[in-house]
Write a protein that holds these residues in place. Structure first.
Motif, mmCIF file in Angstrom:
data_model
loop_
_atom_site.group_PDB
_atom_site.id
_atom_site.type_symbol
_atom_site.label_atom_id
_atom_site.label_comp_id
_atom_site.label_asym_id
_atom_site.label_seq_id
_atom_site.Cartn_x
_atom_site.Cartn_y
_atom_site.Cartn_z
ATOM 1 N N ASN A 33 37.322 28.717 -30.161
ATOM 2 C CA ASN A 33 38.592 29.423 -29.963
ATOM 3 C C ASN A 33 39.411 28.856 -28.809
ATOM 4 N N GLN A 58 36.054 32.253 -21.885
ATOM 5 C CA GLN A 58 35.675 31.864 -23.247
ATOM 6 C C GLN A 58 34.978 30.507 -23.241
ATOM 7 N N ALA A 116 33.305 27.056 -26.897
ATOM 8 C CA ALA A 116 33.736 27.903 -28.011
ATOM 9 C C ALA A 116 34.908 27.262 -28.749
ATOM 10 N N TYR A 133 34.465 27.577 -38.527
ATOM 11 C CA TYR A 133 35.099 28.476 -37.554
ATOM 12 C C TYR A 133 36.247 29.245 -38.193
ATOM 13 N N PRO A 136 39.101 31.891 -37.038
ATOM 14 C CA PRO A 136 39.722 32.561 -35.898
ATOM 15 C C PRO A 136 39.985 34.043 -36.133
ATOM 16 N N SER A 159 32.548 34.462 -26.707
ATOM 17 C CA SER A 159 33.552 34.416 -27.753
ATOM 18 C C SER A 159 34.720 35.367 -27.482
ATOM 19 N N TYR A 160 34.438 36.684 -27.354
ATOM 20 C CA TYR A 160 35.548 37.612 -27.153
ATOM 21 C C TYR A 160 35.066 38.960 -26.636
ATOM 22 N N SER A 162 36.126 35.329 -35.852
ATOM 23 C CA SER A 162 35.370 34.691 -34.752
ATOM 24 C C SER A 162 33.986 34.242 -35.183
ATOM 25 N N THR A 183 28.696 33.869 -29.376
ATOM 26 C CA THR A 183 28.090 33.110 -30.464
ATOM 27 C C THR A 183 26.629 32.877 -30.100
ATOM 28 N N ASP A 207 32.090 30.421 -33.959
ATOM 29 C CA ASP A 207 32.951 30.111 -32.810
ATOM 30 C C ASP A 207 32.184 29.218 -31.834
ATOM 31 N N GLN A 230 25.797 36.012 -34.134
ATOM 32 C CA GLN A 230 26.405 36.481 -32.893
ATOM 33 C C GLN A 230 25.427 37.376 -32.159
#
Length: 296
Positions: A96, A237, A94, A132, A134, A257-258, A137, A273, A140, A222
């Motif tokens: 991030n 991540q 990723a 990308y 941030p 990703s998150y 996201s 992602t 990512d 996503q």
């Protein structure tokens, strides 16, 4: 490959070429040469009994042979992320994870038990998707090119990437597996990485359902999994989300990703992602070859 698949693949190529003039290709990635670290940082993994990758189970060395642990060495410390070995010399992760660069990056392979790592390889190049963002996201996704080939064996083996026939697959309703060495719960005090690789299986939900939790935040690039019974967490991540194939192997469909600001044990969906929209990008910036159809 049938006519429809050929047209879809052509459209993907045109998307990458949009904005070009006089046939000059506009780069769709930032390519960063990394400094080569001379010494691998000391890893002091924690061993905890039970706990919630949140809600995960321990795995053996051959269960997730494509899982890569990534140590990013900075001036103020070390960050831990996950990744997936996609060829003997490339890891998918990723974007991030790489907010402060360039720094030496070490990739640990065959590390289901951190006290017995099969292979440690230095990354020589970091490739981050040019789009990308941030804040949202989006895009990512990143690649690491290794400085030498990984030692392929029972505990180190590339994961299968989706084929072109799966380009429009949503994977909705399928049970998918996420794995990593990250925290067992939100704001857990443990030092990363955990000693043992863990995995948990969670159902893929529709983007519509995910957008109910993250209004207008989830795009077609996503995907989300339901996380009421477990979830990836801090330190996971970049890690893999896979679905099982009929031949017993796994196909990589997502890159973690998150999670929600409420944490990995909140029950909110985990966001990944989606790999399929980036097959052309992966093929362009690595030595991976995307198959036209299923090969089993």
């Amino acid at each position: 490959m049938d006519r429809k698949q050929q047209l879809v693949r052509l459209c993907l190529t045109l998307v990458i070429l949009i904005g070009t003039t006089q046939g000059v290709l506009v780069p769709s990635a930032r390519i960063i040469k990394l400094p080569i670290g001379n010494t691998v940082p000391t890893i002091e993994p924690r061993v905890l009994a039970g706990g919630r990758i949140s809600g995960g189970e321990l795995v053996q060395g051959e269960d997730v042979p494509y899982a890569a642990g990534i140590l990013i060495v900075g001036q103020t410390g070390v960050r831990w992320c996950g990744g997936s070995l996609i060829t003997s010399t490339y890891v998918l992760s990723a974007a991030n994870c790489y907010t402060v660069i360039p720094n030496p990056i070490f990739v640990l392979l065959g590390a289901s038990d951190m006290t017995n790592v099969t292979d440690i390889v230095i990354a020589e190049t970091l490739i981050i998707h040019i789009g990308y963002d941030p804040q949202t996201s989006q895009n990512d996704i990143a690649l690491l090119q290794l400085s030498q080939e990984a030692e392929i064996g029972p505990t180190v083996r590339p994961v299968r990437l989706p084929n072109w026939r799966q380009l429009q697959s949503t994977f909705n309703g399928q049970l998918a597996t996420v794995s990593g060495w990250g925290a067992l719960w939100h704001n857990a005090p443990e030092i990363l990485p955990m000693n043992d690789l863990r995995r948990t299986s969670l159902p893929v939900i529709t983007n519509l359902a995910c957008n109910l939790r993250f209004p207008a935040a989830i795009s077609d690039s996503q995907l989300c999994v339901e996380a009421e019974s477990g979830s990836p967490c801090s330190g996971d991540q970049g890690g893999p989300l896979t679905v099982a194939d009929p031949d017993g192997n796994s196909t990589l469909i997502g890159v973690f990703s998150y999670v929600s600001i409420f944490g990995c044990n909140s029950g909110w969906p985990a966001v990944f992602t989606r790999v399929t929209p980036y097959l052309q990008w992966i093929e362009m910036y690595s030595n991976a070859v995307i198959s036209d159809d299923f090969e089993f």
